[in-house]
Design an enzyme around this catalytic site. Structure first.
Site, short mmCIF file in Angstrom:
data_model
loop_
_atom_site.label_atom_id
_atom_site.label_comp_id
_atom_site.label_asym_id
_atom_site.label_seq_id
_atom_site.Cartn_x
_atom_site.Cartn_y
_atom_site.Cartn_z
N SER A 1 -3.19 3.60 27.16
CA SER A 1 -4.36 2.93 27.71
C SER A 1 -5.27 3.97 28.35
CB SER A 1 -3.93 1.90 28.76
OG SER A 1 -5.03 1.44 29.51
N TYR B 1 -0.04 0.22 36.54
CA TYR B 1 -0.19 0.24 35.09
C TYR B 1 -0.57 1.64 34.61
CZ TYR B 1 -1.72 -1.23 30.43
OH TYR B 1 -1.86 -1.37 29.07
#
Length: 246
Positions: free
Chosen positions: A144, A157
């Site tokens: 990501s 995250y």
């Protein structure tokens, strides 16, 4: 069915929905036998129906990837049945929570890191030798942009995806002399349930669909790919170049 991946065996985690679902579907459409892993049995059955409808074949594996021993058993089962693995798509993951670092609950931290990092490592460990036996092994680990931007409140995250990228780069360096090609992928903002959870006020119709994103990732599984140890950015449709340490 004939295709660029005829005779190949592909393992896809998080295959019951989103990008994983559509990658599994496209891998099968190119002739690969897809080993589809997910917790949701209904989603796996829908995928199986879709694959069969286009003439492909799949093996469904209902498995919670928090079950580390289950991952090991999966690797053993692949070894017994096929003796190798040609393609790995390590796609399963979770957002965790968007929160100031000091407010993250320990149980949320533990579960997020266990799924996003620990299970990814366990999948890599379970498939490494199998991929090495392929004449053109391909491993794609989902990352990501959060791993690099490290925006406020995205620490959990971001840290998990940064850890996965570090594993991928090291794995690629370990296997650089082999036909195996190992890369990370940043899919960018995509119309998925995870994205909706992270950005509830965003209009999903402004984002590319999981099918569109999967289509751009698919070529990374083909035998002609020469790159390894890079981050493929779907939005730019190219590999980004890391600067090697001096």
């Amino acid at each position: 069915m004939a295709g660029a991946l005829e005779g190949r065996v592909a393992l896809v985690t998080g295959a019951s929905r989103g990008i994983g679902y559509h990658l599994a579907l496209r891998l099968a459409s190119e002739g690969a036998h897809v080993i589809a892993v997910a917790r949701t049995v209904g989603g796996l059955e829908e995928l199986d129906d879709a694959i069969k409808a286009q003439g492909g074949a799949a093996t469904l594996v209902p498995l919670d990837l928090l079950d580390m021993d289950g991952i090991d058993r999966l690797g053993g089962a692949i070894d017994e049945r096929w003796g190798k693995l040609d393609i790995l798509i390590a796609n399963a993951g979770m957002l965790g929570v968007l929160s100031p670092i000091g407010h993250i609950q320990a149980k949320v931290y533990d579960k997020t890191m266990r799924l996003n990092v620990d299970s990814t490592w366990r999948v890599i460990r379970a498939t490494d030798l199998l991929l090495r036996r392929s004449d053109a092994g391909r491993a794609v680990v989902m990352s990501s942009g959060a791993a690099h931007s490290a925006k406020a409140y995205w620490g959990l995250y971001a840290a998990s995806k940064a850890a996965c990228e570090a594993f991928v780069k090291s794995w690629a360096n370990e296997t650089r002399s082999l036909p195996l090609r190992v890369n990370s992928v940043n899919p960018g903002a995509t119309r998925t349930a995870m994205r909706a959870l992270a950005m509830p006020g965003e209009d999903p119709q402004t984002l590319p669909s999981p099918a569109e994103v999967a289509e751009k990732i698919l070529p990374l599984t083909f035998a002609g790919l020469a790159e390894t140890g890079r981050l493929f950015d779907v939005r730019q449709n190219r590999f980004l170049t890391y600067r090697d340490p001096e």
